[in-house]
Design a protein around this motif. Structure first.
Motif, short mmCIF file in Angstrom:
data_model
loop_
_atom_site.label_atom_id
_atom_site.label_comp_id
_atom_site.label_asym_id
_atom_site.label_seq_id
_atom_site.Cartn_x
_atom_site.Cartn_y
_atom_site.Cartn_z
N SER A 32 -37.59 -14.87 32.87
CA SER A 32 -38.02 -16.26 33.08
C SER A 32 -37.51 -16.76 34.42
O SER A 32 -36.58 -16.20 35.01
CB SER A 32 -37.47 -17.16 31.97
N LEU A 33 -38.10 -17.86 34.86
CA LEU A 33 -37.66 -18.54 36.09
C LEU A 33 -36.21 -19.00 35.92
O LEU A 33 -35.38 -18.85 36.82
CB LEU A 33 -38.58 -19.73 36.34
N ALA A 34 -35.89 -19.53 34.74
CA ALA A 34 -34.54 -20.04 34.50
C ALA A 34 -33.52 -18.92 34.62
O ALA A 34 -32.45 -19.09 35.23
CB ALA A 34 -34.47 -20.68 33.12
N ALA A 35 -33.84 -17.75 34.07
CA ALA A 35 -32.90 -16.62 34.13
C ALA A 35 -32.70 -16.18 35.58
O ALA A 35 -31.57 -15.91 36.01
CB ALA A 35 -33.42 -15.46 33.27
N ALA A 36 -33.78 -16.11 36.36
CA ALA A 36 -33.65 -15.72 37.77
C ALA A 36 -32.86 -16.78 38.54
O ALA A 36 -32.09 -16.48 39.45
CB ALA A 36 -35.04 -15.54 38.39
N GLY A 37 -33.05 -18.06 38.13
CA GLY A 37 -32.37 -19.16 38.80
C GLY A 37 -30.86 -19.11 38.67
O GLY A 37 -30.14 -19.62 39.53
N LEU A 38 -30.36 -18.49 37.61
CA LEU A 38 -28.91 -18.37 37.45
C LEU A 38 -28.34 -17.45 38.51
O LEU A 38 -27.21 -17.59 38.96
CB LEU A 38 -28.57 -17.81 36.05
N ARG A 39 -29.15 -16.46 38.93
CA ARG A 39 -28.71 -15.52 39.95
C ARG A 39 -28.99 -16.08 41.36
O ARG A 39 -28.19 -15.92 42.26
CB ARG A 39 -29.45 -14.21 39.69
N ASN A 40 -30.14 -16.75 41.52
CA ASN A 40 -30.49 -17.30 42.84
C ASN A 40 -31.25 -18.62 42.67
O ASN A 40 -32.45 -18.62 42.38
CB ASN A 40 -31.33 -16.30 43.62
N PRO A 41 -30.54 -19.74 42.85
CA PRO A 41 -31.16 -21.05 42.63
C PRO A 41 -32.33 -21.34 43.56
O PRO A 41 -33.08 -22.30 43.33
CB PRO A 41 -30.02 -22.05 42.88
N ASP A 42 -32.53 -20.52 44.61
CA ASP A 42 -33.66 -20.73 45.53
C ASP A 42 -35.00 -20.73 44.79
O ASP A 42 -35.97 -21.31 45.28
CB ASP A 42 -33.73 -19.63 46.60
N VAL A 43 -35.05 -20.07 43.64
CA VAL A 43 -36.34 -20.04 42.92
C VAL A 43 -36.78 -21.43 42.48
O VAL A 43 -37.93 -21.66 42.16
CB VAL A 43 -36.34 -19.08 41.69
N HIS A 44 -35.81 -22.38 42.46
CA HIS A 44 -36.17 -23.76 42.09
C HIS A 44 -36.56 -24.59 43.32
O HIS A 44 -36.79 -25.78 43.22
CB HIS A 44 -35.01 -24.43 41.35
N GLY A 45 -36.60 -23.94 44.48
CA GLY A 45 -37.00 -24.62 45.72
C GLY A 45 -38.52 -24.64 45.85
O GLY A 45 -39.24 -24.62 44.84
N PRO A 46 -39.01 -24.60 47.09
CA PRO A 46 -40.46 -24.74 47.31
C PRO A 46 -41.30 -23.61 46.70
O PRO A 46 -42.50 -23.81 46.49
CB PRO A 46 -40.60 -24.73 48.84
N ALA A 47 -40.69 -22.47 46.43
CA ALA A 47 -41.48 -21.36 45.85
C ALA A 47 -41.78 -21.58 44.38
O ALA A 47 -42.65 -20.92 43.80
CB ALA A 47 -40.73 -20.03 46.03
N ARG A 48 -41.04 -22.52 43.77
CA ARG A 48 -41.13 -22.70 42.32
C ARG A 48 -42.56 -22.93 41.83
O ARG A 48 -42.99 -22.35 40.84
CB ARG A 48 -40.23 -23.86 41.91
N TYR A 49 -43.29 -23.78 42.55
CA TYR A 49 -44.66 -24.08 42.13
C TYR A 49 -45.47 -22.79 41.99
O TYR A 49 -46.15 -22.56 40.99
CB TYR A 49 -45.32 -25.03 43.15
N TRP A 50 -45.34 -21.92 43.03
CA TRP A 50 -46.15 -20.69 43.04
C TRP A 50 -45.69 -19.69 41.99
O TRP A 50 -46.48 -18.91 41.47
CB TRP A 50 -46.11 -20.06 44.44
N LEU A 51 -44.39 -19.74 41.67
CA LEU A 51 -43.89 -18.81 40.65
C LEU A 51 -44.44 -19.14 39.27
O LEU A 51 -44.44 -18.32 38.37
CB LEU A 51 -42.35 -18.85 40.62
N GLN A 52 -44.92 -20.38 39.13
CA GLN A 52 -45.35 -20.83 37.80
C GLN A 52 -46.85 -21.05 37.66
O GLN A 52 -47.30 -21.45 36.59
CB GLN A 52 -44.63 -22.14 37.47
N VAL A 53 -47.59 -20.85 38.76
CA VAL A 53 -49.04 -21.12 38.68
C VAL A 53 -49.66 -20.35 37.51
O VAL A 53 -49.44 -19.15 37.36
CB VAL A 53 -49.73 -20.70 40.01
N GLU A 54 -50.40 -21.06 36.70
CA GLU A 54 -51.12 -20.43 35.59
C GLU A 54 -52.55 -20.17 36.05
O GLU A 54 -52.99 -20.71 37.05
CB GLU A 54 -51.17 -21.37 34.38
N GLY A 55 -53.29 -19.37 35.32
CA GLY A 55 -54.68 -19.10 35.71
C GLY A 55 -54.71 -18.21 36.93
O GLY A 55 -53.72 -17.54 37.26
N SER A 56 -55.84 -18.21 37.62
CA SER A 56 -56.00 -17.27 38.74
C SER A 56 -55.16 -17.69 39.94
O SER A 56 -55.29 -18.80 40.46
CB SER A 56 -57.47 -17.20 39.15
N PHE A 57 -54.33 -16.77 40.38
CA PHE A 57 -53.50 -17.01 41.55
C PHE A 57 -54.38 -17.08 42.80
O PHE A 57 -54.16 -17.89 43.69
CB PHE A 57 -52.49 -15.86 41.66
#
Ligand SMILES: C=C(O[C@@H]1C=C(C(=O)O)C=C[C@H]1O)C(=O)O
Length: 193
Positions: A32-57
């Motif tokens: 999960s994003l939360a699990a990765a965030g414990l190791r590197n909080p950068d995932v909650h920065g500007p990339a977060r939106y793209w990490l969670q896009v549903e449907g066709s990327f």
């Protein structure tokens, strides 16, 4: 490391010099994003939106473009997936699969590197088309067919990241009955910085 040893390979002319060395890095995957965030909080920065896009990327990237979106095939052909990929797909180690590596480019800039592992079973029947996508996005195929269902998204932290190379990634399995293929998307800084 993702394999470059394709049996058959289709290459594109090299891009600009500073784009020539973009590579898919070894990556640690988290459920999960939360699990990765414990190791590197950068995932909650500007990339977060793209990490969670549903449907066709692809569709989401197309919306982000001002002018144009295109897919550049870096290589595709039969090759052996990594051991980790084979385990994830539940296929025998060392069994060849169709492996496709592309750059997804927005307004002429590479935004995402994608690596897709398509096991032999997925290439049967209508799946034959998967070997002939060329510069057409895989997402157009997967999302136009009711056969394919996406599994949960994993978040990836890329190792030994150098300037301009992917730092974060996402991947998921797409299932069709008892078949599955694996799509990984590695974000280049141009996408979210
Ligand atoms: C899976 C999708 O397909 C996209 C297109 C790809 C390709 O053409 O190889 C690879 C990864 C994707 O981001 C999608 O659009 O969601």
């Amino acid at each position: 490391m993702p394999s470059k040893d394709f049996d058959t390979i289709t290459t594109q002319p090299a891009g600009r010099a500073d784009e020539c060395c973009l590579t898919i890095p070894p990556t640690d995957w988290y459920s999960s994003l939360a699990a990765a965030g414990l190791r590197n909080p950068d995932v909650h920065g500007p990339a977060r939106y793209w990490l969670q896009v549903e449907g066709s990327f692809t569709r989401a990237l197309q919306h982000q473009c001002l002018h144009s979106f295109h897919v550049e095939v870096q290589g595709e052909g039969f090759a052996v997936p990594t051991l980790e990929e084979a385990r994830h797909l539940n296929i025998p180690a060392r069994q060849r699969a169709w492996i496709r590596e592309v750059r997804l480019c927005g307004d002429g800039v590479p935004w995402v590197l994608a690596r897709t592992i398509i096991p032999l079973a997925c290439l049967e029947g209508r799946g034959r088309r998967l070997r002939h996508l060329g510069n057409r996005p895989l997402g157009a195929y997967l999302f136009s067919s009711p056969d394919w269902q996406r599994g949960p998204l994993e978040t990836g932290l890329c190792n030994r990241s150098l300037d301009g190379q992917p730092e974060v990634a996402r991947r998921s399995l797409f299932h069709h009955n008892d078949r599955a293929l694996l799509v990984g998307e590695y974000f280049l800084p141009g996408l979210y910085r």
